[in-house]
Design a protein around this motif. Structure first.
Motif, PDB file in Angstrom:
ATOM      1  N   ALA A  65       0.832  -1.207   0.000  1.00 45.63           N
ATOM      2  CA  ALA A  65       0.000   0.000   0.000  1.00 45.63           C
ATOM      3  C   ALA A  65       0.866   1.256   0.000  1.00 45.63           C
ATOM      4  O   ALA A  65       0.566   2.238  -0.696  1.00 45.63           O
ATOM      5  CB  ALA A  65      -0.935  -0.003   1.213  1.00 45.63           C
ATOM      6  N   GLU A  90      -3.935   0.170   3.284  1.00 42.90           N
ATOM      7  CA  GLU A  90      -4.702   0.707   2.179  1.00 42.90           C
ATOM      8  C   GLU A  90      -4.338   2.173   1.998  1.00 42.90           C
ATOM      9  O   GLU A  90      -3.869   2.829   2.930  1.00 42.90           O
ATOM     10  CB  GLU A  90      -6.207   0.585   2.450  1.00 42.90           C
ATOM     11  CG  GLU A  90      -6.639   1.391   3.675  1.00 42.90           C
ATOM     12  CD  GLU A  90      -8.018   1.031   4.187  1.00 42.90           C
ATOM     13  OE1 GLU A  90      -8.448  -0.108   3.942  1.00 42.90           O
ATOM     14  OE2 GLU A  90      -8.655   1.887   4.810  1.00 42.90           O
ATOM     15  N   PRO A 121     -10.861  -0.310  -7.621  1.00 41.55           N
ATOM     16  CA  PRO A 121     -10.855  -0.469  -6.163  1.00 41.55           C
ATOM     17  C   PRO A 121     -12.162   0.043  -5.555  1.00 41.55           C
ATOM     18  O   PRO A 121     -13.035   0.566  -6.265  1.00 41.55           O
ATOM     19  CB  PRO A 121      -9.656   0.395  -5.723  1.00 41.55           C
ATOM     20  CG  PRO A 121      -8.844   0.620  -6.948  1.00 41.55           C
ATOM     21  CD  PRO A 121      -9.807   0.589  -8.102  1.00 41.55           C
ATOM     22  N   THR A 122     -12.275  -0.065  -4.252  1.00 41.55           N
ATOM     23  CA  THR A 122     -13.469   0.387  -3.548  1.00 41.55           C
ATOM     24  C   THR A 122     -13.722   1.860  -3.837  1.00 41.55           C
ATOM     25  O   THR A 122     -12.858   2.700  -3.621  1.00 41.55           O
ATOM     26  CB  THR A 122     -13.323   0.171  -2.036  1.00 41.55           C
ATOM     27  OG1 THR A 122     -13.088  -1.218  -1.781  1.00 41.55           O
ATOM     28  CG2 THR A 122     -14.582   0.605  -1.306  1.00 41.55           C
ATOM     29  N   LEU A 131     -11.055   6.692  -4.192  1.00 41.07           N
ATOM     30  CA  LEU A 131     -10.754   5.284  -4.439  1.00 41.07           C
ATOM     31  C   LEU A 131      -9.912   4.755  -3.282  1.00 41.07           C
ATOM     32  O   LEU A 131      -8.870   5.333  -2.956  1.00 41.07           O
ATOM     33  CB  LEU A 131      -9.972   5.113  -5.747  1.00 41.07           C
ATOM     34  CG  LEU A 131     -10.732   5.320  -7.057  1.00 41.07           C
ATOM     35  CD1 LEU A 131      -9.761   5.243  -8.230  1.00 41.07           C
ATOM     36  CD2 LEU A 131     -11.830   4.284  -7.224  1.00 41.07           C
ATOM     37  N   ILE A 133      -7.607   1.848  -2.166  1.00 40.96           N
ATOM     38  CA  ILE A 133      -6.819   0.776  -2.781  1.00 40.96           C
ATOM     39  C   ILE A 133      -6.223  -0.099  -1.692  1.00 40.96           C
ATOM     40  O   ILE A 133      -5.491   0.371  -0.827  1.00 40.96           O
ATOM     41  CB  ILE A 133      -5.701   1.368  -3.659  1.00 40.96           C
ATOM     42  CG1 ILE A 133      -6.304   2.295  -4.712  1.00 40.96           C
ATOM     43  CG2 ILE A 133      -4.893   0.262  -4.317  1.00 40.96           C
ATOM     44  CD1 ILE A 133      -5.289   3.155  -5.412  1.00 40.96           C
ATOM     45  N   GLU A 134      -6.539  -1.379  -1.738  1.00 40.43           N
ATOM     46  CA  GLU A 134      -6.018  -2.356  -0.779  1.00 40.43           C
ATOM     47  C   GLU A 134      -5.312  -3.470  -1.558  1.00 40.43           C
ATOM     48  O   GLU A 134      -5.937  -4.457  -1.928  1.00 40.43           O
ATOM     49  CB  GLU A 134      -7.162  -2.930   0.055  1.00 40.43           C
ATOM     50  CG  GLU A 134      -7.922  -1.898   0.871  1.00 40.43           C
ATOM     51  CD  GLU A 134      -9.059  -2.509   1.653  1.00 40.43           C
ATOM     52  OE1 GLU A 134      -8.808  -3.045   2.750  1.00 40.43           O
ATOM     53  OE2 GLU A 134     -10.200  -2.463   1.166  1.00 40.43           O
ATOM     54  N   PRO A 135      -4.024  -3.340  -1.817  1.00 40.17           N
ATOM     55  CA  PRO A 135      -3.345  -4.347  -2.644  1.00 40.17           C
ATOM     56  C   PRO A 135      -3.146  -5.695  -1.969  1.00 40.17           C
ATOM     57  O   PRO A 135      -2.901  -6.686  -2.641  1.00 40.17           O
ATOM     58  CB  PRO A 135      -1.999  -3.675  -2.929  1.00 40.17           C
ATOM     59  CG  PRO A 135      -1.783  -2.732  -1.785  1.00 40.17           C
ATOM     60  CD  PRO A 135      -3.144  -2.232  -1.414  1.00 40.17           C
ATOM     61  N   THR A 136      -3.251  -5.767  -0.657  1.00 34.58           N
ATOM     62  CA  THR A 136      -3.014  -6.969   0.143  1.00 34.58           C
ATOM     63  C   THR A 136      -1.604  -7.509  -0.089  1.00 34.58           C
ATOM     64  O   THR A 136      -0.798  -6.931  -0.807  1.00 34.58           O
ATOM     65  CB  THR A 136      -4.050  -8.081  -0.126  1.00 34.58           C
ATOM     66  OG1 THR A 136      -3.792  -8.708  -1.377  1.00 34.58           O
ATOM     67  CG2 THR A 136      -5.452  -7.526  -0.113  1.00 34.58           C
ATOM     68  N   GLU A 139      -0.291  -9.471  -4.109  1.00 33.30           N
ATOM     69  CA  GLU A 139       0.074  -8.884  -5.397  1.00 33.30           C
ATOM     70  C   GLU A 139       1.587  -8.809  -5.569  1.00 33.30           C
ATOM     71  O   GLU A 139       2.313  -8.432  -4.642  1.00 33.30           O
ATOM     72  CB  GLU A 139      -0.528  -7.481  -5.540  1.00 33.30           C
ATOM     73  CG  GLU A 139      -2.037  -7.428  -5.383  1.00 33.30           C
ATOM     74  CD  GLU A 139      -2.759  -8.201  -6.462  1.00 33.30           C
ATOM     75  OE1 GLU A 139      -2.137  -8.530  -7.493  1.00 33.30           O
ATOM     76  OE2 GLU A 139      -3.960  -8.475  -6.286  1.00 33.30           O
ATOM     77  N   PHE A 147      -0.570  -1.522 -12.194  1.00 30.02           N
ATOM     78  CA  PHE A 147      -1.677  -0.704 -11.702  1.00 30.02           C
ATOM     79  C   PHE A 147      -1.265   0.762 -11.600  1.00 30.02           C
ATOM     80  O   PHE A 147      -2.024   1.659 -11.995  1.00 30.02           O
ATOM     81  CB  PHE A 147      -2.143  -1.214 -10.340  1.00 30.02           C
ATOM     82  CG  PHE A 147      -3.226  -0.372  -9.725  1.00 30.02           C
ATOM     83  CD1 PHE A 147      -4.543  -0.484 -10.152  1.00 30.02           C
ATOM     84  CD2 PHE A 147      -2.930   0.537  -8.720  1.00 30.02           C
ATOM     85  CE1 PHE A 147      -5.538   0.307  -9.599  1.00 30.02           C
ATOM     86  CE2 PHE A 147      -3.919   1.326  -8.156  1.00 30.02           C
ATOM     87  CZ  PHE A 147      -5.230   1.213  -8.592  1.00 30.02           C
TER      88      PHE A 147
END
Length: 239
Positions: A65, A90, A121-122, A131, A133-136, A139, A147
């Motif tokens: 993130a 995030e 993203p959400t 937006l 963004i939660e790449p976790t 990835e 991205f």
């Protein structure tokens, strides 16, 4: 799994459930007491990962993130940074200023990301017009870079609109997503097919092609139209 609130005059129309002792008024799920499968799934994940695995996954998620936030710094404002300028797992990109500067909404950006091969993203949570963004931890760096390339490409398109180099309405953002039919059909847009269908971040091979182009978002939900045949057709058929 949380509650859904409605005003009192709508209560009689809420679905029920036969297993509830009070008649189930207000039940909106086939499982009136929630889904018990949620607990063993999360418990199994914790057991398989172990303490060290969970710690490592958390570290990588936070790193991913912050990597995105750093690469997009200057192109987008990042909300809710900590005292050291870092984010948690995030990062929230503020896209609201583009509505005034270029007439571009978060919806336009989300649909343009489809051309790049990304599900947006959400959107608009926890802040409307942003937006999250939660790449976790799952990835790869290559995917993170792809991205970021897509988001930077979108920012460049917004900048072109701001500078008057792109039409404010007829541009890749407003026309996104672009379909195969757009690619092979007649093209009367002021930008190239390549710019529309293969923006930065998009794969040349094994590209995801959106099945349909731009639709009017929630218009259909707010303006219901019956597509059933009129009752006279049924009467004639019966006769």
């Amino acid at each position: 799994m949380g509650p859904i609130g409605v005003k009192a005059h709508l209560a009689p129309y809420l679905p029920g459930h036969f297993a509830a002792g009070d008649g189930g008024e207000g039940m909106v799920s086939a499982a009136p007491y929630g889904s018990p499968s949620l607990l063993p799934i999360s418990w199994a994940y914790v057991l398989m990962m172990g303490g060290s695995g969970l710690t490592q996954a958390t570290k990588v998620a936070i790193l991913n993130a912050n990597y995105i936030a750093k690469r997009l710094q200057g192109a987008y404002d990042v909300l809710y940074r900590g005292g050291q300028g870092r984010v948690a797992h995030e990062c929230i990109l503020d896209t609201r200023p583009f509505a005034d500067s270029a007439g571009v909404s978060v919806d336009d950006i989300a649909k343009r990301l489809m051309d790049c091969g990304f599900h947006a993203p959400t959107m608009s949570f926890p802040v409307p017009g942003t937006l999250m963004i939660e790449p976790t931890e799952s990835e790869t760096k290559a995917e993170l870079d792809r991205f970021c390339d897509a988001m930077l490409g979108i920012r460049a398109e917004i900048a072109a609109i701001e500078a008057g180099q792109m039409d404010a309405q007829n541009n890749p953002l407003k026309n996104a997503p672009h379909t195969v039919d757009d690619l092979v059909g007649d093209w009367d847009r002021p930008y190239s097919r390549e710019a529309g269908c293969f923006p930065p971040g998009a794969f040349r091979v094994d590209k995801y092609w959106p099945p349909v182009g731009r639709v009017d978002n929630a218009y259909g939900d707010r303006h219901l139209i019956c597509t059933c045949p009129p009752m006279s057709d049924y009467s004639e058929a019966a006769e």
